[in-house]
Design a protein around this motif. Sequence first.
Motif, PDB file in Angstrom:
ATOM      1  N   LEU A   1      -7.940   0.919  -2.687  1.00 32.47           N
ATOM      2  CA  LEU A   1      -7.183   2.135  -2.981  1.00 32.47           C
ATOM      3  C   LEU A   1      -7.541   3.539  -2.207  1.00 32.47           C
ATOM      4  N   GLY A   2      -6.409   4.131  -1.865  1.00 33.32           N
ATOM      5  CA  GLY A   2      -6.817   5.275  -1.052  1.00 33.32           C
ATOM      6  C   GLY A   2      -6.381   5.109   0.481  1.00 33.32           C
ATOM      7  N   MET A   3      -5.954   3.907   0.773  1.00 31.25           N
ATOM      8  CA  MET A   3      -5.749   3.522   2.263  1.00 31.25           C
ATOM      9  C   MET A   3      -4.529   3.680   2.576  1.00 31.25           C
ATOM     10  N   THR A   4      -3.542   3.922   1.611  1.00 31.64           N
ATOM     11  CA  THR A   4      -2.118   3.977   1.849  1.00 31.64           C
ATOM     12  C   THR A   4      -1.366   5.158   1.607  1.00 31.64           C
ATOM     13  N   ILE A   5      -0.567   5.674   2.713  1.00 31.26           N
ATOM     14  CA  ILE A   5      -0.115   6.792   2.463  1.00 31.26           C
ATOM     15  C   ILE A   5       1.373   6.543   2.043  1.00 31.26           C
ATOM     16  N   THR A   6       1.483   6.967   0.724  1.00 33.93           N
ATOM     17  CA  THR A   6       2.956   6.911  -0.068  1.00 33.93           C
ATOM     18  C   THR A   6       3.254   8.163  -0.659  1.00 33.93           C
TER      19      THR A   6
ATOM     20  N   ASP B   1      -0.232   1.110  -6.831  1.00 33.52           N
ATOM     21  CA  ASP B   1       0.550   0.699  -5.910  1.00 33.52           C
ATOM     22  C   ASP B   1      -0.222  -0.034  -4.968  1.00 33.52           C
ATOM     23  N   THR B   2      -0.464  -1.332  -4.870  1.00 33.67           N
ATOM     24  CA  THR B   2      -1.479  -1.874  -4.062  1.00 33.67           C
ATOM     25  C   THR B   2      -0.991  -2.642  -2.905  1.00 33.67           C
ATOM     26  N   GLU B   3      -1.135  -2.162  -1.591  1.00 38.09           N
ATOM     27  CA  GLU B   3      -0.751  -2.837  -0.532  1.00 38.09           C
ATOM     28  C   GLU B   3      -1.235  -4.351  -0.472  1.00 38.09           C
ATOM     29  N   THR B   4      -0.506  -5.286  -0.082  1.00 32.95           N
ATOM     30  CA  THR B   4      -0.811  -6.752  -0.156  1.00 32.95           C
ATOM     31  C   THR B   4      -0.078  -7.487   1.050  1.00 32.95           C
ATOM     32  N   LEU B   5      -0.980  -8.242   1.834  1.00 34.52           N
ATOM     33  CA  LEU B   5      -0.395  -9.452   2.546  1.00 34.52           C
ATOM     34  C   LEU B   5      -0.706 -10.780   1.975  1.00 34.52           C
ATOM     35  N   TRP B   6       0.594 -11.577   1.889  1.00 35.56           N
ATOM     36  CA  TRP B   6       0.665 -12.790   1.077  1.00 35.56           C
ATOM     37  C   TRP B   6       1.158 -13.780   2.078  1.00 35.56           C
ATOM     38  N   TRP B   7       0.158 -15.068   1.830  1.00 38.32           N
ATOM     39  CA  TRP B   7       0.914 -16.244   2.608  1.00 38.32           C
ATOM     40  C   TRP B   7       1.016 -17.308   1.726  1.00 38.32           C
TER      41      TRP B   7
ATOM     42  N   PHE C   1      -6.093   7.069 -13.164  1.00 40.11           N
ATOM     43  CA  PHE C   1      -7.283   8.028 -12.900  1.00 40.11           C
ATOM     44  C   PHE C   1      -6.579   9.364 -13.011  1.00 40.11           C
ATOM     45  N   GLY C   2      -5.316   9.324 -12.914  1.00 45.50           N
ATOM     46  CA  GLY C   2      -4.853  10.864 -13.593  1.00 45.50           C
ATOM     47  C   GLY C   2      -4.672  11.716 -12.394  1.00 45.50           C
ATOM     48  N   ALA C   3      -4.484  11.130 -11.263  1.00 45.31           N
ATOM     49  CA  ALA C   3      -4.418  12.080  -9.878  1.00 45.31           C
ATOM     50  C   ALA C   3      -3.395  11.187  -9.098  1.00 45.31           C
ATOM     51  N   THR C   4      -2.729  11.825  -7.984  1.00 46.42           N
ATOM     52  CA  THR C   4      -2.040  11.265  -7.222  1.00 46.42           C
ATOM     53  C   THR C   4      -2.888  10.552  -6.116  1.00 46.42           C
ATOM     54  N   LYS C   5      -2.179   9.643  -5.278  1.00 53.55           N
ATOM     55  CA  LYS C   5      -2.793   8.825  -4.514  1.00 53.55           C
ATOM     56  C   LYS C   5      -3.357   9.895  -3.180  1.00 53.55           C
ATOM     57  N   GLU C   6      -2.587  10.694  -2.993  1.00 52.64           N
ATOM     58  CA  GLU C   6      -2.911  11.619  -1.810  1.00 52.64           C
ATOM     59  C   GLU C   6      -4.158  12.476  -2.178  1.00 52.64           C
ATOM     60  N   ASN C   7      -4.574  13.039  -3.318  1.00 51.94           N
ATOM     61  CA  ASN C   7      -5.513  13.671  -3.878  1.00 51.94           C
ATOM     62  C   ASN C   7      -6.654  13.053  -4.389  1.00 51.94           C
ATOM     63  N   LYS C   8      -6.653  11.772  -4.766  1.00 53.57           N
ATOM     64  CA  LYS C   8      -7.830  11.048  -5.399  1.00 53.57           C
ATOM     65  C   LYS C   8      -8.861  10.543  -4.524  1.00 53.57           C
TER      66      LYS C   8
ATOM     67  N   LEU D   1      -6.091   6.688  11.177  1.00 53.13           N
ATOM     68  CA  LEU D   1      -6.264   8.181  11.337  1.00 53.13           C
ATOM     69  C   LEU D   1      -5.032   8.977  10.516  1.00 53.13           C
ATOM     70  N   GLN D   2      -5.420   8.968   9.437  1.00 52.14           N
ATOM     71  CA  GLN D   2      -4.712  10.072   8.266  1.00 52.14           C
ATOM     72  C   GLN D   2      -5.876  10.629   7.610  1.00 52.14           C
ATOM     73  N   GLY D   3      -5.638  12.033   7.455  1.00 50.46           N
ATOM     74  CA  GLY D   3      -6.590  12.791   6.690  1.00 50.46           C
ATOM     75  C   GLY D   3      -7.204  12.145   5.418  1.00 50.46           C
ATOM     76  N   SER D   4      -6.219  11.952   4.591  1.00 47.37           N
ATOM     77  CA  SER D   4      -6.710  11.460   3.076  1.00 47.37           C
ATOM     78  C   SER D   4      -7.318  10.066   3.168  1.00 47.37           C
TER      79      SER D   4
END
Length: 315
Positions: free
Chosen positions: A77-82, A21-27, A89-96, A219-222
Amino acid sequence: MRLPSQLKTPLRSYWSVAGNDTETLWWPVKQNVSNDKKKILFFIPGNPGLVEYYTDFLEEIHRNVAFPLEIFAVSNLGMTITTPATTKFGATKENKLFSLQDQIDHKIACFDILRQENPDIEFILMGHSIGAYISVEVLKKRHTQNITRVVTLFPTIREIGLSPNGLAFTKLFSYVPTSIVSTCATLFSYISSPILERLVMLLTGQKDPCAQVTAHRLLQGSVVKNCLYMAQCEMEQVGELDLDFYNAHAQKFIIYYSRNDKWAPFDHYQYMKHNFPKHEHLYLCEQDIPHSFTLDPQNATYMAHKVVNWLSNDE
């Protein structure tokens, strides 16, 4: 696609890129521009890779260009809390923890999707800081795919580990475990929103909206853990410049440095000037704007107008 006048930009969404899942801004393209063939600008952020830091900067570009321009900007990747979701990659976003190479592969995959949907369109790549390095890596892998311009802003494209901030970062984290920093970030996230925003403004000098992004997104740990891990990868991976590649594609590059930059310092500009003495689009900032230019609204506006002028001159 042209933007209905009732909608406010940017449009925020997530799209699936290689299972991520990729956070995107679109114009989308504006209505009140010429009927010339559109171009797509694909923007890649620095580290931390939160595109929300660049919203006003990109909005200003979109508002002022006179030709049809569609802008896509994606977070790293890894910048969004979902919610937990399995990635390729075989891992959840929170742990990868995502490496610099993971981010490069992700941006190539993003570009491939955009290219597949727009096979006859010219592409502009633009990156800030390590996003500039990633943009160059995308060009290396897709140099035959109608990428006509690569805009690199305050680019950490060579030997970042030897820069003043790179040396300081390496020294600091040889003593301080990254886990301590990420734990502190997690503790900050429990502070009430108004107090945390004021605290961020006080400690960093940031203004809104960037202070809100720092307070509620960074300011989120992951997220902090991923930022620091990626930075460690940058120190190790970003080495000598591939002069042969830059010589082969020099006409595509716009390269912008500042004396007031401890990540891409003045000697990097001198190095490029020495190796590419006739390059038409190698610039040194006249305003000595700092590396993190988007944190100041005036600097963000100044840089947006620079980009608009460069792109307009390509028309």
